[in-house]
Design an enzyme around this catalytic site. Structure first.
Site, PDB file in Angstrom:
ATOM      1  N   GLU A  79       0.839  -1.200   0.000  1.00  0.00           N
ATOM      2  CA  GLU A  79       0.000   0.000   0.000  1.00  0.00           C
ATOM      3  C   GLU A  79       0.878   1.256   0.000  1.00  0.00           C
ATOM      4  O   GLU A  79       1.850   1.342   0.742  1.00  0.00           O
ATOM      5  CB  GLU A  79      -0.878  -0.030   1.263  1.00  0.00           C
ATOM      6  CG  GLU A  79      -1.867   1.119   1.384  1.00  0.00           C
ATOM      7  CD  GLU A  79      -2.813   0.953   2.579  1.00  0.00           C
ATOM      8  OE1 GLU A  79      -2.575   0.037   3.405  1.00  0.00           O
ATOM      9  OE2 GLU A  79      -3.776   1.732   2.680  1.00  0.00           O
ATOM     10  N   LYS A 125      -9.226   2.404  -2.596  1.00  0.00           N
ATOM     11  CA  LYS A 125      -9.591   1.690  -1.360  1.00  0.00           C
ATOM     12  C   LYS A 125     -11.014   2.046  -0.935  1.00  0.00           C
ATOM     13  O   LYS A 125     -11.386   3.225  -0.923  1.00  0.00           O
ATOM     14  CB  LYS A 125      -8.584   2.114  -0.277  1.00  0.00           C
ATOM     15  CG  LYS A 125      -8.653   1.360   1.035  1.00  0.00           C
ATOM     16  CD  LYS A 125      -7.483   1.854   1.927  1.00  0.00           C
ATOM     17  CE  LYS A 125      -7.350   1.111   3.225  1.00  0.00           C
ATOM     18  NZ  LYS A 125      -6.160   1.600   3.993  1.00  0.00           N
ATOM     19  N   CYS A 178      -5.713  -3.441   1.750  1.00  0.00           N
ATOM     20  CA  CYS A 178      -5.618  -3.556   3.211  1.00  0.00           C
ATOM     21  C   CYS A 178      -6.963  -3.666   3.947  1.00  0.00           C
ATOM     22  O   CYS A 178      -7.547  -4.731   3.980  1.00  0.00           O
ATOM     23  CB  CYS A 178      -4.786  -2.381   3.740  1.00  0.00           C
ATOM     24  SG  CYS A 178      -4.023  -2.704   5.348  1.00  0.00           S
TER      25      CYS A 178
END
Lengths: 552, 552
Positions: A44, A123, A159
């Protein structure tokens, strides 16, 4: 003949050093290419570093971040590496900005191929608890990114997306995904690791997909990213695992979601907890020192356990020749304190000098006549002035050696022993400091090396030595009792009823709770240090200073 | 014959002091009852104080908070005041907890009547920008609360709900609301105020409702809640306005959403900006001192403008007899510095003593031989040790007198002039410090009082006096240039292009940007102080320490 040779590239980016991080990514792809990889996945925010905090609100920063993705694609193409699909993390300006937010950016993963950016994922689940403020800094994305490469289908998420339910992750199976690429910036916490493996295994089975979980490595301020990237097949079986606390490049041949072979055998399980904690502390210190451009560190050596452990961590992190100890005895220092400080320095091989504090203390006392607590604090503050002066003259980073227990109850002198830019054991409770010391000595013993931490520093009763015969336990409960209580109060956030049910007296709970509340102002002015627990002081625990809350 | 006599109760709660805040509410209802009120509305979180930060995650805290609402209802009933409808703010445990959040509580308003809690509203829009982390700490509610009382219909919402669109606020008209009660914890910011009046006026017209906007007053750590509660009728016309920066109880007879009369005429407009800023700083300091139980403050008096202004603010806040100044001359102090410090003290009537620092500085220098920057910092640190020692001996809160410009560029000595628990002008740029000084002297002149700030402290060129002939402008750009640049960079978050378009040279932008980035570690260890701008240092601006971002 396998379709895809995947490289999981566990790099150590530096926040804000976009051109340097770009170079790290480029070099990792070059290296992977030499090993025959045709797909490289980074962690990330691998181009920007992580966590960028409010830099996400800076339009100049976002512009640089977006340019870097294009530049990476172009440089790879120019270097004849364009046919390798490369997935990198970065920040990018969002196309819309919601009302009621400062956020203008998204936390993205882009796929570079043949000199272009062929896809971008933003994300979806933004963590806004613990140390994270992503709902403050980012705008959520909603759509899964799926792309084909060399006959396999890859989906990309980031994530937190796999720690929550719903969102793009729930579309992975429907997208006929062979391998899900998860880019992570997941900080170390004691006992967190196999949570990740469990989670990745569950995702694999739930969405019928192999999962490549790629974490960054390295420390950023108070967070230590431990790497430990993982690959599981669609049955959830562990296929490959990257090193913990080190950069790494792990290669795997993937024929299908069920059939894949690592090029090298990799560890199946993690090392023991104390090994992990020690390495987290070492990496935390090393990266703070090196990323901020310090050539050396300096710390006071009292002969006590805290400074002896900090000196050993620093020596492991950057080498003893970059570590400078200062023994600063006073009229109240015991004989053993100077001897133990010298012993610590000689075991580690670090630089040591002695600067007695009496002349300066006397100068203050003769003019100002401080007594009692004032006089005790004065000694600690004279030591702080010495360390800061040596730092200014010689360029060292000052380490402050306070532990988590002291910080919790305010058992320290602000602007005294608390001075410094970095606090190596700030999140380590006193009882764990002792455990780590014993563990580190055992490790040395098992390797036939001399013990780095003096036995007497471990075994003697702790004392600040600011008045004759003083012991920590004159002012504080026994450390094993105190640490158990603090863990329930702070880390587990237990109610008063729960703490009482564990056998603690209401008076003790009240006394400790009051100490914790009253010392918040000191913690607020304290140095940062590596988080190793699930509730570190600093941006993870946000309490008011003005606070009359009394547990009843 | 009016239906309802409404009291807008602008109280000053203390975070965590639930029983004390309950008592404040009870007394305000008693007072309102004596004035014939039959509806009393308080500000946001009036029972718990605001902002409670991570106390919202503490189940013991939530239990006390919920008990307090019931206790208030019971005490009012028992005192014969049960027929008065009372709307208070507090935290309460939510009935459900979402995945991916630490939050367990809601930010609520409850209506007490006849000894019961007859309704509860939970805030819908949770601010998670600026100084606010409400998405971290609370779970949103979704439903408007509407209740009838004495023939009128009231709807209740909380603060951010009216700053955003959608949610419960959009249902106000459909609920046939006569008066919307808005509970607020809205901090002061320069030029913010008439934003509130505009907003409330728009809401009134959009939802065809009178609006009672009740703000808390008082300071909590770095936030100053300025009160200034407002009542507008359904045409958006201002009917009543509470005092700014003071507790207040404003009574209005309400016949209908269009027809209402205040019992006393109240101000229609705010005072000038400098008056507001000064009063915000005064209230910020006063409440930090008093809520944290300090009997007095101490500060170094250098004869310069910053310490002179801080001394004047402190004297206005808590009275000069609670303010202790210390002049700490060195070999480099000019003659006028001691004279100006004495002049400042005598104008204000505060306590002053002189403690030359040479003996202590010499003690360090003879042993350690500091030179150059080390020797400059040493002087500031010896002063810090003196102030902290006097604080420890005599119990004063130490004030640190750095301004926002210095903090931005790191023009200060950490653990030196930065020591202290509270920084009164931390959010005041240097040029605004001068403006405030001139304004405060003019105010005194207009009231026939002696001028509190020495003219020479205002007019002389600023100097840290740490080496012979030193001036701030040897190291820094002219303050008017620097402050304009910093305002664009920090408060307005302009891009590099925008800053260049305003006429600043790229080299200067780069130099200042580098100073700002490099001094983050010092700011992180700085004292809190009152926020007055739209971008204060501290929890409002969250930047990494390890940060290699370069504006290009």
């Amino acid at each position: 003949m396998p379709n895809v040779r995947l490289a999981m590239a566990q790099t150590n980016p530096i926040v804000g050093d976009i051109s340097g991080n770009l170079q790290l990514c480029f070099e990792a792809v070059e290296l992977a290419a030499r090993e025959g990889a045709n797909l490289v996945v980074f962690g990330e925010m691998s181009l920007t570093g992580y966590s960028i905090e409010d830099l996400a609100l800076d339009s100049s920063f976002l512009k640089q971040s977006e340019s870097a993705v294009l530049e990476l694609a172009h440089r790879l193409q120019h270097a004849g590496l364009g046919e390798i699909a490369v997935v990198v993390g970065h920040a990018a300006r969002a196309s819309h900005t919601p009302i009621g937010s400062w956020a203008i950016a998204q936390n993205c993963a882009s796929v570079c191929l043949n000199g272009n950016v062929i896809g971008r994922y933003a994300k979806h689940h933004l963590p806004n608890y613990s140390v994270f403020d992503e709902y403050r800094n980012f705008i959520p994305g909603n759509d899964l990114l799926t792309f084909e490469h060399l006959g396999l289908r890859f989906s990309t998420v980031i994530c937190e997306d796999i720690w929550q339910t719903g969102g793009p992750v729930s579309q992975i199976a429907a997208a006929n995904t062979d391998v899900t690429l998860v880019l992570n910036g997941s900080p170390f916490e004691i006992d967190k690791t196999d949570q990740r493996l469990n989670l990745v295994g569950k995702l694999a089975k739930a969405q019928n997909t192999a999962v490549a979980y790629v974490n960054i490595v390295g420390a950023q301020d108070d967070l230590v990213f431990d790497g430990d990237s993982l690959l599981v097949n669609a049955s959830g079986a562990l296929i490959a695992r990257a090193k913990q606390f080190k950069t790494d490049l792990v290669l795997i041949d993937i024929e299908s979601k069920d059939s894949m072979i690592p090029l090298l055998a990799t560890p199946a399980a993690k090392s023991e907890t104390l090994w992990q904690v020690w390495n987290a502390l070492v990496l935390g210190l090393r990266d703070y020192v090196n990323k901020n451009g310090f050539s050396s560190v300096i710390l006071g050596l009292s002969g006590g356990i805290d400074s002896a452990v900090c000196a050993a961590i620093a020596s492991d992190a950057i080498g003893a020749d970059r570590v400078f100890g200062v023994a600063m005895p006073s009229r109240y220092s015991s004989d053993h304190s100077l001897a133990d400080a010298a012993d610590s320095a000689s075991r580690l091989g670090l630089h040591i000098r002695t600067e007695p504090i009496d002349a300066m203390v006397t100068a203050f006392e003769s003019q100002l006549g401080f007594e009692g607590l004032s006089a005790e604090n004065l000694q600690a503050r004279v030591r702080g002035v010495i360390l800061m002066g040596l730092s200014n003259s010689e360029g060292h980073l000052v380490l402050t050696t306070g532990n988590k227990t002291e910080l919790a109850v305010g058992y320290s002198t602000i602007y005294g022993d608390s001075v410094g830019g970095f606090a190596p054991i700030k999140d380590v409770a006193k009882t764990l400091v002792w455990e780590l010391a014993r563990w580190r000595n055992l490790l040395a013993e098992s390797q036939g090396e001399s013990l780095p931490i003096p036995e007497r520093s471990i075994s003697k009763p702790p004392s600040a030595e600011l008045r004759p015969g003083q012991l920590d336990q004159d002012s504080l409960p026994e450390y094993d009792v105190l640490d158990s209580l603090l863990e329930m109060m702070i880390e587990q956030r237990c109610s008063t009823e729960e703490i009482m049910a564990a056998g603690f007296e209401p008076e003790l709970i009240d006394r400790v709770s009051t100490l914790v509340v009253r010392s918040e102002w000191k913690r607020r002015q304290g140095a940062i240090g590596p988080k190793i627990t699930s509730m570190s002081f600093g941006r993870e625990r946000r309490h008011p200073i003005t606070n009359k809350f009394k547990r009843i």
